[in-house]
Design an enzyme around this catalytic site. Structure first.
Site, mmCIF file in Angstrom:
data_model
loop_
_atom_site.group_PDB
_atom_site.id
_atom_site.type_symbol
_atom_site.label_atom_id
_atom_site.label_comp_id
_atom_site.label_asym_id
_atom_site.label_seq_id
_atom_site.Cartn_x
_atom_site.Cartn_y
_atom_site.Cartn_z
ATOM 1 N N PRO A 216 0.796 -1.225 0.000
ATOM 2 C CA PRO A 216 0.000 0.000 0.000
ATOM 3 C C PRO A 216 0.837 1.287 0.000
ATOM 4 O O PRO A 216 0.851 2.040 0.974
ATOM 5 C CB PRO A 216 -0.824 -0.139 1.284
ATOM 6 C CG PRO A 216 0.093 -0.889 2.204
ATOM 7 C CD PRO A 216 0.819 -1.867 1.317
ATOM 8 N N CYS A 217 1.485 1.570 -1.097
ATOM 9 C CA CYS A 217 2.326 2.769 -1.184
ATOM 10 C C CYS A 217 1.507 4.044 -0.992
ATOM 11 O O CYS A 217 2.064 5.091 -0.646
ATOM 12 C CB CYS A 217 3.093 2.801 -2.498
ATOM 13 S SG CYS A 217 2.070 2.649 -3.968
ATOM 14 N N HIS A 218 0.200 3.950 -1.173
ATOM 15 C CA HIS A 218 -0.657 5.120 -0.949
ATOM 16 C C HIS A 218 -0.676 5.536 0.525
ATOM 17 O O HIS A 218 -1.091 6.639 0.844
ATOM 18 C CB HIS A 218 -2.079 4.855 -1.459
ATOM 19 C CG HIS A 218 -2.762 3.696 -0.808
ATOM 20 N ND1 HIS A 218 -2.568 2.391 -1.237
ATOM 21 C CD2 HIS A 218 -3.607 3.635 0.240
ATOM 22 C CE1 HIS A 218 -3.277 1.578 -0.476
ATOM 23 N NE2 HIS A 218 -3.916 2.314 0.436
#
Length: 189
Positions: free
Chosen positions: A144-146
Protein backbone atom coordinates in the site's frame (compact mmCIF):
# COMPACT_ATOMS: atom_id res chain seq x y z
CA UNK A 1 11.46 -15.02 -11.61
CA UNK A 2 9.91 -17.92 -13.50
CA UNK A 3 9.74 -17.65 -17.30
CA UNK A 4 6.02 -18.40 -17.47
CA UNK A 5 3.96 -15.36 -16.50
CA UNK A 6 0.19 -15.02 -16.71
CA UNK A 7 -2.04 -12.08 -15.90
CA UNK A 8 -5.69 -11.40 -15.29
CA UNK A 9 -7.76 -8.22 -15.06
CA UNK A 10 -10.67 -8.18 -12.62
CA UNK A 11 -13.35 -5.82 -11.40
CA UNK A 12 -13.09 -3.95 -8.11
CA UNK A 13 -15.14 -1.10 -6.63
CA UNK A 14 -12.59 1.36 -8.10
CA UNK A 15 -12.37 -0.21 -11.55
CA UNK A 16 -10.45 -3.01 -13.26
CA UNK A 17 -7.27 -4.01 -11.46
CA UNK A 18 -4.61 -6.29 -12.91
CA UNK A 19 -2.56 -9.07 -11.37
CA UNK A 20 0.30 -11.18 -12.76
CA UNK A 21 1.78 -14.41 -11.42
CA UNK A 22 4.40 -17.00 -12.21
CA UNK A 23 4.11 -20.77 -12.69
CA UNK A 24 4.16 -21.24 -8.90
CA UNK A 25 1.13 -18.97 -8.47
CA UNK A 26 3.29 -16.31 -6.80
CA UNK A 27 2.41 -12.69 -7.56
CA UNK A 28 4.98 -10.90 -9.73
CA UNK A 29 2.97 -7.69 -10.17
CA UNK A 30 -0.33 -6.00 -9.51
CA UNK A 31 -1.94 -2.90 -10.90
CA UNK A 32 -4.44 -0.33 -9.69
CA UNK A 33 -7.17 0.60 -12.19
CA UNK A 34 -6.45 2.76 -15.21
CA UNK A 35 -9.20 4.96 -16.71
CA UNK A 36 -10.82 1.98 -18.46
CA UNK A 37 -10.56 -1.82 -18.24
CA UNK A 38 -8.90 -1.81 -21.67
CA UNK A 39 -6.23 0.59 -20.45
CA UNK A 40 -5.57 -1.61 -17.41
CA UNK A 41 -5.19 -4.60 -19.74
CA UNK A 42 -2.85 -2.58 -21.97
CA UNK A 43 -0.79 -1.53 -18.94
CA UNK A 44 -0.46 -5.18 -17.87
CA UNK A 45 0.59 -6.18 -21.39
CA UNK A 46 3.17 -3.40 -21.35
CA UNK A 47 4.54 -4.42 -17.97
CA UNK A 48 4.56 -8.12 -18.83
CA UNK A 49 5.02 -8.33 -22.61
CA UNK A 50 5.67 -12.07 -22.62
CA UNK A 51 2.73 -12.86 -20.33
CA UNK A 52 -0.36 -14.72 -21.39
CA UNK A 53 -3.75 -13.43 -20.30
CA UNK A 54 -5.61 -16.04 -18.27
CA UNK A 55 -9.29 -16.42 -17.53
CA UNK A 56 -8.61 -18.95 -14.75
CA UNK A 57 -6.19 -17.71 -12.07
CA UNK A 58 -4.96 -20.33 -9.58
CA UNK A 59 -6.32 -20.36 -6.00
CA UNK A 60 -3.44 -18.30 -4.58
CA UNK A 61 -4.14 -15.53 -7.10
CA UNK A 62 -7.89 -15.71 -6.49
CA UNK A 63 -7.23 -15.17 -2.76
CA UNK A 64 -5.09 -12.12 -3.60
CA UNK A 65 -7.84 -10.75 -5.86
CA UNK A 66 -10.44 -11.19 -3.12
CA UNK A 67 -8.18 -9.39 -0.63
CA UNK A 68 -7.68 -6.46 -3.03
CA UNK A 69 -11.42 -6.24 -3.74
CA UNK A 70 -12.16 -6.18 -0.02
CA UNK A 71 -9.53 -3.51 0.57
CA UNK A 72 -10.83 -1.29 -2.24
CA UNK A 73 -14.42 -1.77 -1.03
CA UNK A 74 -13.47 -0.71 2.50
CA UNK A 75 -14.53 -4.11 3.82
CA UNK A 76 -11.44 -4.82 5.87
CA UNK A 77 -9.23 -3.09 8.38
CA UNK A 78 -7.01 -6.15 8.75
CA UNK A 79 -3.69 -6.14 6.89
CA UNK A 80 -3.11 -9.86 7.48
CA UNK A 81 -5.20 -10.79 4.44
CA UNK A 82 -2.83 -8.92 2.10
CA UNK A 83 0.28 -9.85 4.09
CA UNK A 84 -0.57 -13.50 3.37
CA UNK A 85 -0.21 -12.86 -0.39
CA UNK A 86 3.14 -14.23 -1.56
CA UNK A 87 5.08 -11.78 -3.71
CA UNK A 88 8.10 -12.45 -5.90
CA UNK A 89 10.19 -9.33 -5.39
CA UNK A 90 13.41 -10.92 -6.66
CA UNK A 91 13.61 -8.37 -9.49
CA UNK A 92 13.27 -5.41 -7.13
CA UNK A 93 16.47 -3.63 -5.96
CA UNK A 94 17.42 -4.35 -2.33
CA UNK A 95 16.67 -0.86 -0.95
CA UNK A 96 13.28 -0.87 -2.68
CA UNK A 97 12.53 -4.32 -1.23
CA UNK A 98 13.22 -2.98 2.25
CA UNK A 99 10.98 0.05 1.64
CA UNK A 100 8.16 -2.08 0.25
CA UNK A 101 8.44 -4.64 3.08
CA UNK A 102 8.06 -1.88 5.66
CA UNK A 103 5.27 -0.21 3.68
CA UNK A 104 3.42 -3.49 3.47
CA UNK A 105 3.17 -3.58 7.28
CA UNK A 106 1.53 -0.15 7.63
CA UNK A 107 -1.93 -0.92 9.02
CA UNK A 108 -5.12 0.06 7.22
CA UNK A 109 -6.12 3.59 8.23
CA UNK A 110 -2.58 4.63 9.16
CA UNK A 111 0.09 6.52 7.27
CA UNK A 112 3.79 7.26 7.48
CA UNK A 113 5.82 9.95 5.78
CA UNK A 114 8.68 9.20 3.40
CA UNK A 115 11.04 10.48 6.09
CA UNK A 116 9.53 8.20 8.73
CA UNK A 117 9.97 5.19 6.46
CA UNK A 118 13.59 6.20 5.82
CA UNK A 119 14.25 6.64 9.54
CA UNK A 120 12.72 3.25 10.35
CA UNK A 121 15.04 1.71 7.80
CA UNK A 122 17.98 3.31 9.60
CA UNK A 123 18.58 5.78 6.76
CA UNK A 124 17.07 9.07 7.97
CA UNK A 125 18.38 11.07 5.01
CA UNK A 126 16.83 8.79 2.40
CA UNK A 127 13.29 10.25 2.17
CA UNK A 128 13.63 10.97 -1.57
CA UNK A 129 14.94 7.47 -2.23
CA UNK A 130 11.94 6.11 -0.31
CA UNK A 131 9.66 8.21 -2.53
CA UNK A 132 11.31 6.80 -5.64
CA UNK A 133 10.98 3.25 -4.33
CA UNK A 134 7.28 3.82 -3.58
CA UNK A 135 6.83 5.30 -7.08
CA UNK A 136 8.23 2.08 -8.58
CA UNK A 137 6.09 -0.23 -6.44
CA UNK A 138 5.22 -3.18 -8.71
CA UNK A 139 2.60 -4.51 -6.28
CA UNK A 140 0.05 -1.71 -5.71
CA UNK A 141 -2.27 -1.96 -3.80
CA UNK A 142 -1.04 -5.23 -2.22
CA UNK A 143 1.90 -3.13 -1.06
CA UNK A 144 0.00 0.00 0.00
CA UNK A 145 2.33 2.77 -1.18
CA UNK A 146 -0.66 5.12 -0.95
CA UNK A 147 -0.19 5.00 2.85
CA UNK A 148 3.11 6.90 2.55
CA UNK A 149 2.81 10.66 2.50
CA UNK A 150 5.00 13.74 2.18
CA UNK A 151 6.31 15.51 5.27
CA UNK A 152 3.58 16.73 7.57
CA UNK A 153 1.17 14.18 6.10
CA UNK A 154 0.88 16.10 2.84
CA UNK A 155 -0.38 14.09 -0.12
CA UNK A 156 2.31 14.12 -2.78
CA UNK A 157 2.50 12.59 -6.22
CA UNK A 158 1.07 9.16 -6.87
CA UNK A 159 1.95 7.14 -9.95
CA UNK A 160 -1.41 5.37 -10.33
CA UNK A 161 -4.07 6.67 -12.72
CA UNK A 162 -5.71 9.72 -11.18
CA UNK A 163 -2.59 10.67 -9.23
CA UNK A 164 -3.09 12.26 -5.83
CA UNK A 165 -6.89 12.12 -6.20
CA UNK A 166 -6.69 8.32 -6.34
CA UNK A 167 -4.31 8.25 -3.38
CA UNK A 168 -6.66 10.36 -1.28
CA UNK A 169 -9.63 8.24 -2.35
CA UNK A 170 -7.81 5.08 -1.21
CA UNK A 171 -6.93 6.70 2.11
CA UNK A 172 -10.55 7.79 2.58
CA UNK A 173 -11.83 4.26 1.92
CA UNK A 174 -9.33 2.86 4.41
CA UNK A 175 -10.08 5.51 7.02
CA UNK A 176 -13.76 4.55 6.94
CA UNK A 177 -12.85 0.85 7.14
CA UNK A 178 -10.75 1.61 10.22
CA UNK A 179 -13.61 3.61 11.76
CA UNK A 180 -11.99 7.00 11.23
CA UNK A 181 -13.13 10.15 9.59
CA UNK A 182 -11.10 10.89 6.43
CA UNK A 183 -7.95 12.74 7.35
CA UNK A 184 -7.69 11.14 10.81
CA UNK A 185 -5.19 8.48 9.77
CA UNK A 186 -2.72 7.92 12.55
CA UNK A 187 0.97 7.12 12.57
CA UNK A 188 2.06 3.51 12.76
CA UNK A 189 3.81 3.84 16.12
Amino acid sequence: MSATIEFHCYDTPLGACGIAWDARGVIVGSQLPEATPGETRDRMRGRFPMARESAAPPPSVLRAMIAVRRLLAGETNDIDELLAVELDDSGVPEFNRQVLALTRRIPVGQTLTYGEVAARLGQPGAARAVGQAEGHNPFAPIVPCHRVMGSGGVGTGFSAHGGITTKLKLLGIEARAAGQMAGEQTDLF
